[in-house]
Design an enzyme around this catalytic site. Structure first.
Site, PDB file in Angstrom:
ATOM      1  N   GLU A  89       0.885  -1.173   0.000  1.00 41.43           N
ATOM      2  CA  GLU A  89       0.000   0.000   0.000  1.00 41.43           C
ATOM      3  C   GLU A  89       0.918   1.217   0.000  1.00 41.43           C
ATOM      4  OE1 GLU A  89      -3.200  -0.038  -0.274  1.00 41.43           O
ATOM      5  OE2 GLU A  89      -3.501  -2.196  -0.071  1.00 41.43           O
ATOM      6  N   CYS A  98      -1.728   9.279   2.241  1.00 43.40           N
ATOM      7  CA  CYS A  98      -1.458   8.764   0.894  1.00 43.40           C
ATOM      8  C   CYS A  98      -2.617   9.048  -0.068  1.00 43.40           C
ATOM      9  CB  CYS A  98      -1.175   7.260   0.956  1.00 43.40           C
ATOM     10  SG  CYS A  98      -2.445   6.325   1.829  1.00 43.40           S
TER      11      CYS A  98
END
Length: 485
Positions: free
Chosen positions: A253, A287
């Site tokens: 991720e 993110c």
């Protein structure tokens, strides 16, 4: 801050001990600069001990009735609910999260624990037909064994639990390495909660250490079969390479450079609210943050004016003050790099509608426009409070600009016509995208992850079963096979 000192240890095979390395990781409060704790680093030997303990404990755990395994996570949920205020203060102190951010992180952590309770019962076997007479094909879902988890500094409690709890619920053991800047929230606090919830010793081990000490030992060790890594694409590329060389599965991720697209029929005031939150939540250290805000040229003037006005109202300061919107960046390197990026971009010809200033690790918001199409800042992830406003002419150009990045994590489209938004969203190469909402979302059962350099694999819900279990074919010949010789 006594609980910081209590948690400033390695946690290996159910024992709390200092590492045996020759140096300490110092845990600082990024706002006050106060030293919260120092933790002697774990060595390669301790990484080995952690993985061996996990391997030993995992066999009996995998055979434990999943209804029994579930109880640990039910108790962990109650412990977090009981200590919410204390954990919230730890998040504020260790990573400079605002009160709002700490509440958001804890809310999601509880949701993911609720899902972990369900996950214990999720793996289902199958019986498949065979072309061979008398043969029965069974496909079992079995735990992979031991999972290595490496978590980041921005949502450390949530993002550690998010891999740790499902991996354990599905019958695996785990070795967790938190980020050096958040060893408590991302590591030992998670271990403490699960230990108190009755998780047997050895099933979760936490090693607080650094590549400078252990190199790639966490990845190359023969025991773990899956590595779940959340962090930057630069480190993610290295993790993927090493895992591939050692035949390990990597779930990655990674970073993002998400576009929030405002079409010509959008509700401008609402789009402004969504964009401000999506860019500035947790100081932009997310993110999924809206790194680029793409606005149809017909709305550019109105949107920009309202956006800048709203950003000016954001309060920068002490994260412990409930009125603060923007707290400190995690450390001085991040603060300096974000600040110099803004200076370089302005020097290269961009217009700063707001030019942020730096005070310690506090960086106030910048809003930049007039960027050249090839401006390097448009292609990278900015982990800080910097908004880029980019005008476009029509949908085709919006899609082209949105896709003009090596990343593909999240995104958003604002429009008065939902199906128009969906049609456009389908053309943006990204793992997740939201119509008439912000870019920062995570839910327990949706497949969460990115395309391109934003990662490999998915987490959450059924994706956890895919990531943390293996399929095993067992066939039974009820008759007799005929062999050709």
């Amino acid at each position: 801050m006594s609980h910081f000192t209590d948690l400033a240890h390695q946690y290996i095979d159910g024992e709390w001990k200092p590492g045996s390395g020759s140096w300490d990781i110092i845990d600082f409060n990024p706002y006050t600069g106060e030293k919260l704790a120092s933790i002697t680093v774990a060595t390669v030997d301790e990484v080995d001990r952690a993985y061996r303990a996990a391997e030993r404990a995992q066999t009996a755990w995998a055979e434990t009735n999943p209804y029994t395994r579930r109880l640990v996570f039910e108790r962990a949920l109650r412990i977090i609910e009981d200590r919410e205020e204390e954990i919230s203060e730890t998040i504020v102190a260790e990573l400079g999260g605002t009160r709002l951010k700490a509440a958001f992180e804890l809310h999601l952590a509880k949701e993911f624990l609720r899902e972990a309770i369900q996950l214990a019962l999720r793996p289902e076997g199958r019986i498949l037909p065979s072309p061979v007479d008398g043969k029965e094909n069974r496909v079992y879902r079995v735990p992979v064994g031991v999972v290595g988890v490496i978590s980041p500094f921005n949502f450390p409690f949530l993002l550690s639990l998010k891999s740790v709890a499902p991996a354990l619920a599905l019958g695996n053991a785990v070795v967790l390495k938190p980020h050096q800047n958040t060893p408590i929230c991302g590591g030992t606090l998670v271990a403490k909660v699960l230990e108190e919830a009755g998780l047997p010793a050895g099933l979760l081990n936490v090693v607080v250490t650094d590549i400078a000490e252990i190199g790639d030992a966490l990845l190359t060790h023969p025991v773990p079969k899956v590595i779940s890594f959340t962090g930057s694409d630069k480190v993610g590329r290295h993790v993927a390479t090493v895992c591939a060389q050692h035949f390990k599965q990597a779930v990655l991720e990674l970073g993002g450079n998400s576009a929030l697209i405002v079409l010509d029929d959008a509700d401008v005031d609402y789009a402004v609210d969504a964009a401000v939150f999506s860019r500035f939540v947790h100081q932009g250290q997310v993110c999924m943050a809206a790194n680029r805000i793409l606005v149809d040229r017909s709305l550019e003037a109105e949107f920009t004016e309202k956006f800048v006005a709203k950003v000016k109202t954001l309060r920068v300061g002490d994260p412990a003050d409930p009125a603060t919107h923007i707290g400190p960046l995690i450390n001085s390197q991040q603060a300096e790099s974000v600040s110099s990026l803004v200076d370089q971009t302005v020097a290269a010809g961009a217009t700063a509608l707001l030019h942020g200033t730096v005070d310690g690790n506090l960086v106030s918001p910048s809003v930049l426009t007039g960027l050249a199409a090839d401006s390097p800042v448009l292609g990278q992830e900015i982990f800080g409070p910097v908004a880029l406003i980019v005008p476009f002419d029509g949908e085709e150009e919006a899609v082209r600009i949105a896709n003009d990045t090596p990343y593909g994590l999240s995104g958003a489209v604002h429009t008065g016509d939902v199906e128009r938004g969906v049609r456009l969203a389908k053309r943006v190469r990204t793992g997740m995208i939201h119509i008439n909402d912000g870019t920062v979302h995570d839910e327990p059962i949706v497949p969460f992850g990115g395309e391109k350099q934003s990662g490999v694999g998915r987490l959450n819900g059924d994706s956890m079963v895919d990531s943390f279990t293996a399929q095993k074919w067992i066939s039974i010949q009820h008759g007799r096979s005929r062999f050709p010789f």
